[in-house]
Motif scaffolding. Structure first.
Motif, PDB file in Angstrom:
ATOM      1  N   HIS A 162      40.844  46.216  49.616  1.00 24.00           N
ATOM      2  CA  HIS A 162      40.071  47.342  49.807  1.00 24.00           C
ATOM      3  C   HIS A 162      40.732  48.202  50.917  1.00 24.00           C
ATOM      4  CE1 HIS A 162      38.800  44.928  53.359  1.00 24.00           C
ATOM      5  NE2 HIS A 162      38.372  46.248  53.908  1.00 24.00           N
ATOM      6  N   GLU A 163      41.886  47.976  51.534  1.00 21.57           N
ATOM      7  CA  GLU A 163      42.275  48.950  52.600  1.00 21.57           C
ATOM      8  C   GLU A 163      43.465  49.810  51.918  1.00 21.57           C
ATOM      9  OE1 GLU A 163      41.709  46.765  56.670  1.00 21.57           O
ATOM     10  OE2 GLU A 163      43.084  45.632  55.514  1.00 21.57           O
ATOM     11  N   HIS A 164      44.373  49.228  51.254  1.00 23.22           N
ATOM     12  CA  HIS A 164      45.664  49.882  50.677  1.00 23.22           C
ATOM     13  C   HIS A 164      45.319  51.083  49.693  1.00 23.22           C
ATOM     14  CE1 HIS A 164      45.007  47.999  46.525  1.00 23.22           C
ATOM     15  NE2 HIS A 164      45.042  46.856  47.142  1.00 23.22           N
ATOM     16  N   ARG A 165      44.163  51.378  49.355  1.00 19.60           N
ATOM     17  CA  ARG A 165      43.574  52.499  48.637  1.00 19.60           C
ATOM     18  C   ARG A 165      43.998  52.677  47.414  1.00 19.60           C
ATOM     19  NH1 ARG A 165      39.739  54.605  51.796  1.00 19.60           N
ATOM     20  NH2 ARG A 165      39.591  56.361  50.467  1.00 19.60           N
ATOM     21  N   ARG A 166      44.771  51.750  46.761  1.00 18.14           N
ATOM     22  CA  ARG A 166      45.181  51.663  45.264  1.00 18.14           C
ATOM     23  C   ARG A 166      43.910  51.187  44.726  1.00 18.14           C
ATOM     24  NH1 ARG A 166      48.074  53.840  48.397  1.00 18.14           N
ATOM     25  NH2 ARG A 166      50.308  53.382  48.853  1.00 18.14           N
ATOM     26  N   ASN A 167      43.685  51.811  43.134  1.00 17.41           N
ATOM     27  CA  ASN A 167      42.454  51.538  42.569  1.00 17.41           C
ATOM     28  C   ASN A 167      42.685  50.113  42.101  1.00 17.41           C
ATOM     29  OD1 ASN A 167      43.153  54.638  41.199  1.00 17.41           O
ATOM     30  ND2 ASN A 167      41.117  54.251  42.472  1.00 17.41           N
ATOM     31  N   LEU A 168      43.850  49.606  41.952  1.00 18.46           N
ATOM     32  CA  LEU A 168      44.085  48.375  40.870  1.00 18.46           C
ATOM     33  C   LEU A 168      44.961  47.432  41.845  1.00 18.46           C
ATOM     34  CD1 LEU A 168      44.194  49.353  37.221  1.00 18.46           C
ATOM     35  CD2 LEU A 168      42.313  48.861  38.797  1.00 18.46           C
ATOM     36  N   THR A 169      44.608  46.128  41.927  1.00 19.84           N
ATOM     37  CA  THR A 169      45.581  45.330  42.764  1.00 19.84           C
ATOM     38  C   THR A 169      45.969  43.998  41.533  1.00 19.84           C
ATOM     39  OG1 THR A 169      44.356  45.515  44.812  1.00 19.84           O
ATOM     40  CG2 THR A 169      46.043  43.598  44.437  1.00 19.84           C
ATOM     41  N   THR A 170      47.047  43.876  41.216  1.00 23.18           N
ATOM     42  CA  THR A 170      47.581  42.942  40.301  1.00 23.18           C
ATOM     43  C   THR A 170      48.435  41.651  40.711  1.00 23.18           C
ATOM     44  OG1 THR A 170      49.703  44.180  39.868  1.00 23.18           O
ATOM     45  CG2 THR A 170      47.868  45.084  38.717  1.00 23.18           C
ATOM     46  N   ARG A 171      48.658  40.627  40.005  1.00 20.71           N
ATOM     47  CA  ARG A 171      49.639  39.725  40.111  1.00 20.71           C
ATOM     48  C   ARG A 171      50.473  39.600  38.937  1.00 20.71           C
ATOM     49  NH1 ARG A 171      50.311  35.981  43.710  1.00 20.71           N
ATOM     50  NH2 ARG A 171      48.324  35.977  44.598  1.00 20.71           N
ATOM     51  N   GLY A 172      51.982  39.067  39.375  1.00 20.07           N
ATOM     52  CA  GLY A 172      52.613  39.086  38.293  1.00 20.07           C
ATOM     53  C   GLY A 172      52.928  40.175  37.259  1.00 20.07           C
ATOM     54  N   VAL A 173      52.711  41.447  37.704  1.00 15.43           N
ATOM     55  CA  VAL A 173      53.222  42.753  37.238  1.00 15.43           C
ATOM     56  C   VAL A 173      54.328  43.143  37.808  1.00 15.43           C
ATOM     57  CG1 VAL A 173      52.391  44.998  36.254  1.00 15.43           C
ATOM     58  CG2 VAL A 173      50.803  42.810  36.403  1.00 15.43           C
ATOM     59  N   PRO A 174      55.663  43.627  37.265  1.00 13.04           N
ATOM     60  CA  PRO A 174      56.635  44.228  37.788  1.00 13.04           C
ATOM     61  C   PRO A 174      56.618  45.657  37.791  1.00 13.04           C
ATOM     62  CG  PRO A 174      57.286  43.766  35.503  1.00 13.04           C
ATOM     63  CD  PRO A 174      55.973  43.222  35.728  1.00 13.04           C
ATOM     64  N   LEU A 175      55.840  46.182  38.617  1.00 20.20           N
ATOM     65  CA  LEU A 175      55.276  47.674  38.666  1.00 20.20           C
ATOM     66  C   LEU A 175      56.487  48.573  38.727  1.00 20.20           C
ATOM     67  CD1 LEU A 175      51.838  47.474  40.757  1.00 20.20           C
ATOM     68  CD2 LEU A 175      52.377  47.736  38.339  1.00 20.20           C
ATOM     69  N   SER A 176      57.392  48.184  39.649  1.00 22.71           N
ATOM     70  CA  SER A 176      58.843  49.230  40.070  1.00 22.71           C
ATOM     71  C   SER A 176      59.386  49.285  38.594  1.00 22.71           C
ATOM     72  CB  SER A 176      59.631  48.434  41.023  1.00 22.71           C
ATOM     73  OG  SER A 176      58.981  48.060  42.121  1.00 22.71           O
ATOM     74  N   HIS A 177      59.343  48.483  37.721  1.00 23.59           N
ATOM     75  CA  HIS A 177      60.062  48.609  36.480  1.00 23.59           C
ATOM     76  C   HIS A 177      59.256  49.452  35.146  1.00 23.59           C
ATOM     77  CE1 HIS A 177      63.189  45.759  37.313  1.00 23.59           C
ATOM     78  NE2 HIS A 177      62.255  45.232  38.248  1.00 23.59           N
TER      79      HIS A 177
END
Length: 244
Positions: free
Chosen positions: A143-158
């Motif tokens: 709740h602190e990073h202020r991004r809408n969605l928190t994921t696991r196992g997703v290569p967001l940088s790609h």
């Protein structure tokens, strides 16, 4: 140039483009190298011409994009700039707009004056939060990073310039998120520098609908989408990241 050299150059050109998820930065480098070498040896040993090897190498790289599978862990929205993030178990994504009830959907966010289609929804990897705790002794809660969605196992940088699914919805990676001193000051935690180059992903909502925590997240083949939807989306250039 020999056939094997051509195949080798083609293969590593494809790898360097960021296609294969085997090079996800959170995956052990040794495992990624072993996978690459194994695939390369297989390609070179096949009784094919140089051109056929090149095509096969590119297809193999493209195929790797579809092999990762992640999970949506957390959903958060805020009604206006600087307001506390509210945790939800489900939310509606509105194509071309944002998350229902979120400040960027209603143009009430901190950066709404510089509105861009790529800021409809923001994501960050839980692996980044875990790394901050492990390496920097910084506890940054979802709740602190202020991004809408928190994921696991997703290569967001790609996923810049890539389509991917969350449940039945489709997002399009717009640009990598850049950390800001605003967040550091708001939560009174020294996160600006630790989040450099791993601050998440800003996305467009291409196909809307409901998403829920624990939904599956995976790559979306652009060919599976309606052509008119793709053309409309890709007619708008990606946003250039600001300087950190």
């Amino acid at each position: 140039m020999k056939d094997g050299q051509l195949a080798l150059l083609s293969y590593f050109r494809c790898v360097s483009s960021g296609g294969p998820s085997i090079f996800h930065p959170l995956r052990p480098a040794r495992a990624a190298i072993v996978d690459c070498l194994g695939l390369l040896v297989t390609i070179l040993l096949l009784p094919e011409t140089a051109a056929e090897r090149i095509v096969r190498a590119i297809q193999q790289c493209d195929d790797y994009r579809m092999h990762w599978q992640g999970e949506l862990l957390n959903i958060h929205v805020a009604p206006k700039a600087s307001a506390a993030m509210v945790a939800l178990s489900e939310v509606r994504l509105v194509a071309g707009i944002g998350l229902e009830g979120d400040r960027y959907a209603t143009r009430l966010g901190t950066y709404s004056k510089n509105h861009h289609i790529d800021r409809q929804v923001t994501l960050i990897e839980v692996e980044v939060l875990e790394a901050l705790a492990r390496d920097r002794d910084i506890e940054l809660a979802p709740h602190e990073h202020r991004r809408n969605l928190t994921t696991r196992g997703v290569p967001l940088s790609h996923l810049v310039g890539q389509y991917f699914r969350i449940g039945d919805c489709v997002l399009y990676g717009g640009r990598l998120n850049v950390p800001c001193l605003y967040l550091e000051n708001l939560i009174a935690k020294k996160v600006f520098k630790p989040l450099l180059n791993r601050s998440g992903l800003n996305c467009r909502i291409v196909v809307g609908g409901m998403i829920r925590t624990h939904d599956r997240v995976d790559w979306c083949d652009p060919g599976s989408l309606d052509a008119s939807v793709r053309l409309a989306n890709e007619a708008i250039p990606l946003q250039r990241p600001p300087e950190a």
